[in-house]
Design a protein around this motif. Sequence first.
Motif, short mmCIF file in Angstrom:
data_model
loop_
_atom_site.label_atom_id
_atom_site.label_comp_id
_atom_site.label_asym_id
_atom_site.label_seq_id
_atom_site.Cartn_x
_atom_site.Cartn_y
_atom_site.Cartn_z
N GLN A 197 -45.27 -15.58 24.05
CA GLN A 197 -43.80 -15.70 23.70
C GLN A 197 -43.57 -16.33 22.45
O GLN A 197 -44.25 -17.42 22.10
CB GLN A 197 -42.89 -16.35 24.95
N ILE A 198 -42.71 -15.62 21.49
CA ILE A 198 -42.49 -16.45 20.33
C ILE A 198 -41.07 -16.28 20.08
O ILE A 198 -40.19 -15.44 20.58
CB ILE A 198 -43.20 -15.73 19.02
N LYS A 199 -40.31 -17.34 19.19
CA LYS A 199 -39.04 -17.11 18.80
C LYS A 199 -38.85 -17.20 17.53
O LYS A 199 -39.30 -17.76 16.49
CB LYS A 199 -38.37 -18.42 19.48
N ILE A 200 -38.08 -16.05 17.26
CA ILE A 200 -37.56 -15.46 15.88
C ILE A 200 -36.26 -15.40 15.44
O ILE A 200 -35.88 -14.54 16.26
CB ILE A 200 -38.58 -14.36 15.29
N SER A 201 -35.85 -16.03 14.50
CA SER A 201 -34.29 -15.91 14.45
C SER A 201 -33.40 -16.17 15.46
O SER A 201 -32.49 -15.25 15.61
CB SER A 201 -33.96 -14.49 13.52
N GLY A 202 -34.01 -17.24 16.28
CA GLY A 202 -33.18 -17.50 17.52
C GLY A 202 -33.39 -16.33 18.78
O GLY A 202 -32.68 -16.50 19.64
N ARG A 203 -34.28 -15.51 18.58
CA ARG A 203 -34.50 -14.37 19.78
C ARG A 203 -35.86 -14.72 20.06
O ARG A 203 -36.76 -14.64 19.57
CB ARG A 203 -34.21 -13.14 19.12
N GLN A 204 -35.87 -14.52 21.78
CA GLN A 204 -37.26 -14.47 22.13
C GLN A 204 -37.69 -13.11 22.28
O GLN A 204 -37.25 -12.36 22.55
CB GLN A 204 -36.90 -15.24 23.66
N PHE A 205 -38.98 -13.07 21.87
CA PHE A 205 -40.12 -12.03 21.73
C PHE A 205 -41.23 -12.30 22.82
O PHE A 205 -41.82 -13.69 22.63
CB PHE A 205 -40.53 -11.58 20.62
N GLU A 206 -41.41 -11.39 23.65
CA GLU A 206 -42.72 -11.57 24.57
C GLU A 206 -43.44 -10.23 24.58
O GLU A 206 -42.87 -9.27 24.64
CB GLU A 206 -42.63 -12.12 25.97
N GLY A 207 -44.66 -10.33 24.08
CA GLY A 207 -45.67 -9.05 24.16
C GLY A 207 -46.71 -9.28 23.50
O GLY A 207 -47.42 -10.58 23.61
N GLU A 208 -47.50 -8.43 23.07
CA GLU A 208 -48.57 -8.47 22.41
C GLU A 208 -48.65 -7.60 20.83
O GLU A 208 -48.42 -6.67 20.93
CB GLU A 208 -49.73 -7.85 23.06
N MET A 209 -49.15 -8.28 19.90
CA MET A 209 -49.22 -7.62 18.70
C MET A 209 -50.95 -7.32 18.48
O MET A 209 -51.67 -8.44 18.52
CB MET A 209 -48.97 -8.40 17.36
N PRO A 210 -51.42 -6.32 18.67
CA PRO A 210 -52.90 -6.01 18.82
C PRO A 210 -53.63 -6.60 17.49
O PRO A 210 -52.90 -6.62 16.43
CB PRO A 210 -53.16 -4.33 18.85
N PRO A 211 -54.99 -6.81 17.48
CA PRO A 211 -55.56 -7.25 16.44
C PRO A 211 -55.65 -6.16 15.40
O PRO A 211 -55.71 -5.11 15.96
CB PRO A 211 -56.72 -7.65 16.87
N ASN A 212 -55.97 -6.55 14.12
CA ASN A 212 -56.45 -5.35 13.20
C ASN A 212 -57.79 -5.57 12.78
O ASN A 212 -58.07 -6.59 12.41
CB ASN A 212 -55.37 -5.48 12.09
N ASP A 213 -58.39 -4.49 12.43
CA ASP A 213 -59.62 -4.70 11.84
C ASP A 213 -59.72 -4.50 10.15
O ASP A 213 -60.29 -3.59 9.53
CB ASP A 213 -60.68 -3.33 12.44
N LEU A 214 -58.85 -5.38 9.65
CA LEU A 214 -58.62 -5.49 8.31
C LEU A 214 -59.59 -6.36 7.69
O LEU A 214 -59.92 -7.63 8.38
CB LEU A 214 -57.38 -5.88 7.87
N SER A 215 -60.04 -6.24 6.41
CA SER A 215 -60.83 -7.11 5.37
C SER A 215 -59.88 -8.25 5.12
O SER A 215 -58.76 -8.09 5.07
CB SER A 215 -61.59 -6.18 4.54
N PRO A 216 -60.49 -9.23 4.72
CA PRO A 216 -59.88 -10.56 4.18
C PRO A 216 -58.89 -10.09 3.12
O PRO A 216 -57.61 -10.38 2.85
CB PRO A 216 -60.59 -11.41 3.70
#
Length: 138
Positions: free
Chosen positions: A85-104
């Motif tokens: 769970q994260i709170k952004i701009s006063g709104r709660q979000f719960e879920g998953e952002m998948p990892p990315n296979d990006l280079s630095p």
Amino acid sequence: MKIKLIGIICIVLIALVISCQSDEQVEFNRYFSAGSAVYQEHCQNCHGAKGEGLQGLIPSLTDSAYLKSNKYQLACFVKNGLKGQIKISGRQFEGEMPPNDLSPVEIAQVLTYVTNSFGNRSATITTELANADLAKCN
């Protein structure tokens, strides 16, 4: 004849002004434009073309204080994903952002793009900064 001469002088002056960008501005432009392409390929599908997110499911990236207050963790979020769970701009979000296979360098580019788009204003996030933040990931 005078009009042509004035036109040529104007073009030369414009070319001089454009070519006088600082090294920092050139670097920013390079990271920002490459980051736009990374965003379109890896992030836009969920976060939207304008960073608007998806209603209550995926948070917006627009003018977010969350980005500013978590700027040293953003590289870790992109690389490793984000769960819970994260709170952004006063709104709660719960879920998953998948990892990315990006280079630095791709992480630095996309973070430069995101933190300077959608109403956000920040500095260039270089590969060195991204690597330093990535070294601190849990």
